[in-house]
Every structure is written in structure tokens, then in C-alpha cells.
Design a protein around this motif. Structure first.
Motif, short mmCIF file in Angstrom:
data_model
loop_
_atom_site.label_atom_id
_atom_site.label_comp_id
_atom_site.label_asym_id
_atom_site.label_seq_id
_atom_site.Cartn_x
_atom_site.Cartn_y
_atom_site.Cartn_z
N MET A 303 46.89 42.24 41.81
CA MET A 303 46.71 40.91 41.21
C MET A 303 47.92 40.52 40.37
O MET A 303 48.67 41.37 39.87
N ARG A 304 48.07 39.22 40.22
CA ARG A 304 49.21 38.67 39.47
C ARG A 304 48.70 37.51 38.62
O ARG A 304 47.61 36.96 38.88
N PRO A 305 49.45 37.11 37.60
CA PRO A 305 49.02 35.98 36.76
C PRO A 305 48.72 34.74 37.61
O PRO A 305 49.47 34.39 38.53
N GLY A 306 47.62 34.10 37.28
CA GLY A 306 47.15 32.95 38.05
C GLY A 306 45.99 33.28 38.95
O GLY A 306 45.20 32.41 39.32
N ASP A 307 45.87 34.57 39.33
CA ASP A 307 44.72 35.00 40.12
C ASP A 307 43.46 34.84 39.29
O ASP A 307 43.49 34.86 38.05
N LEU A 308 42.33 34.74 39.97
CA LEU A 308 41.05 34.57 39.28
C LEU A 308 40.24 35.86 39.38
O LEU A 308 40.09 36.42 40.47
N ILE A 309 39.75 36.32 38.24
CA ILE A 309 38.88 37.49 38.23
C ILE A 309 37.44 37.00 38.17
O ILE A 309 37.07 36.24 37.26
N ILE A 310 36.65 37.41 39.14
CA ILE A 310 35.24 37.01 39.23
C ILE A 310 34.39 38.12 38.62
O ILE A 310 34.59 39.31 38.92
N TYR A 311 33.43 37.73 37.80
CA TYR A 311 32.63 38.71 37.05
C TYR A 311 31.15 38.66 37.45
O TYR A 311 30.64 37.62 37.88
N PHE A 312 30.50 39.80 37.27
CA PHE A 312 29.08 40.02 37.51
C PHE A 312 28.76 39.99 39.01
O PHE A 312 29.46 39.37 39.80
N ALA A 313 27.70 40.69 39.37
CA ALA A 313 27.36 40.87 40.78
C ALA A 313 27.06 39.56 41.49
O ALA A 313 27.25 39.45 42.71
N ASP A 314 26.60 38.56 40.75
CA ASP A 314 26.29 37.28 41.37
C ASP A 314 27.41 36.26 41.23
O ASP A 314 27.22 35.06 41.48
N ALA A 315 28.59 36.72 40.82
CA ALA A 315 29.79 35.86 40.74
C ALA A 315 29.58 34.63 39.87
O ALA A 315 30.03 33.53 40.20
N TYR A 321 43.55 35.54 35.25
CA TYR A 321 44.41 36.62 34.80
C TYR A 321 45.74 36.05 34.34
O TYR A 321 46.36 35.24 35.03
N ILE A 322 46.20 36.46 33.14
CA ILE A 322 47.47 35.95 32.62
C ILE A 322 48.50 37.05 32.43
O ILE A 322 49.60 36.80 31.93
#
Length: 359
Positions: A303-315, A321-322
Motif C-alpha cells: 500500500m501507498r499514501p492515498g490507498d484506502l484501508i477498509i475496516y471491520f468484516a462488513d466493510a 492511508y497517509i
């Protein structure tokens, strides 16, 4: 210390200092029971740790409903636009049918002026071979034109019927999404009100302790994530669009979370990320669940800055990410856009909006 670990170390240090500086904090013991003056309803939690977990769960349920609301809202916008396009096509089709019928009427009127005799009969009665041959050619052309006119009229009428049927279906979908939106809105407001009611029953000291417990949970989670050595593998630089998205998102720090909001003054979690990438010139889906479902996935190590981290099993939560182990995100009602550790919540995965861009 390598540059890529500076911010991560700073975040860890700040979290540690916040926890250690809290007066009277003894986190080795179970969370204390709220004061006897705090109303406790049957089935309600009796320790601050339980209170925090219940509040978190209520906000999580509100986040699920917010995603449902946002998705229904986006679909409603798309369906409304489609209905407008269909209405325009219906009007154009009706105008075309009128023109075709006018042309057919002109042919019928010409035949009437010729005494009602069909063109073929008129040719046979002419008695002039040259006129007959010339007229026969014109007759074939006229018949072909008439057949083409009839075929075009039939096609246009079929198109018109299809447009009308499609418009009717879109109206039904629009109404179904309106019902979904209202149900989700009701669910959101109920869950947020329930969480706020529990918080209002706590005394100020208990609210402070609750915040300390939350900070410790996030600190422990971030520390555990960093202890895996994940940062040593993350070395990609942001794309040009990614840099623009990060700048937009970090420029919003301090703005309040409001469910269903996508700027310019308030944001929910996916409202922030979708608007950041829109500002970067790369539109993405509106909700965290659709971002997870539709955008290309990448490994955490890549991953690189600008990518999105999705959280929890149900998204149901997303942050951007910065770099240096941190994200910018809009957490939940009562909070503002902020920077926190990327590992402070359970990570489902990472998606990249501009997957075709070079690093």
C-alpha cells in the motif's frame, strides 16, 4: 530513525503519553463500575468497559445503516437521472412518430387526389410504354420508401414502449430506494440517540475514563500491528493523484463527522474518501462497502499514501492511508476528521482507487 517510521513512532508515543498521563488510571485492572448515581437500566452494561463496548456497537450499527442510506441515496440519484433521460427519449419518440404519421398521411392524401386509384392501376391505364416503365421504377422506389416508413414507424413505436416500460421500472426502484433510505435514516438516528443517551448518563469523570479506555484500546491495537514489522515492507510512494487525494483529506482535519455528509463542511467516513479522490480527478464509489467491492485490492505490504484501508468484516468504515503507519479518517458522530494509527481498528483490507497510476 528511518523517515518512514517517524510518524508511526510519534503516534505511538503520543498515545502512550496520553494513557500514562491520565490521573488515577490503572489499566491492569478491569474497568471500574460507574458511580452509584449513574442510572443503570435492566440489561444495560455495569462497567465502563461494558459501557464503551455498547456505545461502540451502537455506533457500528449506525455505520452499517449509514452505508445503506448512502447507497440508497446514490442509487436514487442514478435512477432519477435515468428517468429524466427516459422521459426525454419518450418525448423524442413521440415527436418522431408524429413526423412519420404525417409523412404517411401525405402519401394517402396524394392517392386521394389521384382519384383513389393505386399508382399501379394508373400506370396500366396510361397507354404510354415509356411512361409506364418510368413510372414502374418510381413505383418500386415509392413502395420501398413506404415499406421503410412503416418499418421505421414500427421500430419507433417499439422503442417508445420499451422506454415507457423502463421508466415504470425505474419509478418502482426509486420508490423502493426511498423506503430503504427512510428505514436506514430511522435506524441511524435511533442508534445514535441510544449511544448518546448512555453517554449522558455518565458523570464527567466517567466520560473521561471512557475516553482513556478507548485510547488505550486503539494504542494497544496500533502497537500490536506495528510490532508485526509491517512498516518495514511498506515503501511505495504516492501517485500524483494519490498526493492530491491525501492533501484534500488532511485539509479537512477538524471538520465534524455527520452521517450521510460528503462535504464541504462535514463528512462521514466514506464521504471524506470519495470526495478526496473526486478532488484528485478520480471519482470512486460513495460508500465504504462499494469501495471495497468495486476497487482493486492490494496487499498491505504494497500500500501507498492515498490507498484506502477498509475496516471491520462488513466493510463499514474506511480511512485513507497517509504513510508512516497512519490514516486520516472521519471516525463517528461527535468526532472530527483526524489522524490516527492505521492499525487501531480491525483491518479488512486495502483498495487502490488509481490502480493504473505509476508510483
Amino acid at each position: 530513525m528511518p523517515k518512514k517510521r517517524r510518524l508511526a513512532a510519534a503516534i505511538t508515543l503520543v498515545c502512550a503519553l496520553t494513557v500514562l498521563a491520565a490521573p488515577g488510571t490503572a489499566f491492569a485492572d478491569p474497568a471500574p463500575t460507574p458511580s452509584t448515581g449513574t442510572p443503570v437500566l435492566p440489561g444495560q452494561p455495569r462497567t465502563l468497559d461494558e459501557v464503551g463496548k455498547q456505545i461502540d456497537e451502537l455506533y457500528r450499527q449506525a455505520a452499517v445503516a449509514t452505508d445503506a442510506y448512502n447507497l440508497a441515496e446514490e442509487q436514487t440519484k442514478q435512477q432519477s437521472a435515468q428517468i429524466v433521460r427516459l422521459a426525454q427519449q419518450i418525448v423524442q419518440g413521440q415527436e418522431k412518430i408524429k413526423r412519420l404519421k404525417d409523412r404517411a398521411g401525405a402519401t394517402a392524401r396524394m392517392q386521394y387526389r389521384n382519384g383513389g386509384l393505386p399508382p399501379g392501376a394508373q400506370l396500366l391505364l396510361s397507354g404510354d410504354p415509356d411512361s409506364f416503365l418510368d413510372g414502374a421504377n418510381r413505383l418500386r422506389q415509392g413502395q420501398q420508401a413506404a415499406q421503410g416508413l412503416l418499418a421505421e414507424l414500427n421500430r419507433t413505436q417499439a422503442d417508445l414502449a420499451a422506454y415507457s416500460k423502463d421508466a415504470s421500472a425505474q419509478w418502482k426502484n426509486l420508490e423502493a430506494n426511498r423506503v430503504k433510505k427512510e428505514a436506514a435514516k430511522k435506524d441511524i438516528t435511533e442508534k445514535i440517540a441510544a449511544a448518546e443517551k448512555i453517554q449522558s448518563q455518565l458523570k464527567e469523570q466517567e466520560r473521561q475514563r471512557l475516553a482513556e479506555l478507548e485510547q488505550k484500546r486503539e494504542f494497544d491495537s496500533q502497537t500490536a500491528w506495528l510490532s508485526t514489522g509491517v512498516l518495514k515492507d511498506i515503501s511505495s510512494n504516492a501517485s500524483e493523484q494519490g498526493k492530491k487525494a491525501v492533501k484534500f483529506a488532511t485539509d479537512q482535519i477538524g471538520k465534524a463527522y455527520v452521517w450521510g455528509a460528503a462535504g464541504p463542511d462535514t463528512f462521514d467516513c466514506s464521504g471524506l474518501t470519495s470526495q478526496a479522490w473526486l478532488a484528485a480527478g478520480h471519482p470512486i464509489p460513495r460508500t465504504s462497502q462499494e469501495q471495497w467491492a468495486q476497487l482493486p485490492h492490494v496487499a498491505i505490504k504494497d500500500m501507498r499514501p492515498g490507498d484506502l484501508i477498509i475496516y471491520f468484516a462488513d466493510a463499514t468504515h474506511v480511512g485513507m492511508y497517509i504513510g508512516d503507519g497512519a490514516i486520516v479518517h472521519s471516525p463517528r458522530p461527535g468526532r472530527t476528521v483526524t489522524i490516527t494509527g492505521a492499525g487501531s481498528m480491525p483491518i479488512l483490507g486495502v483498495v487502490r482507487p488509481d490502480s493504473q497510476a505509476n508510483s
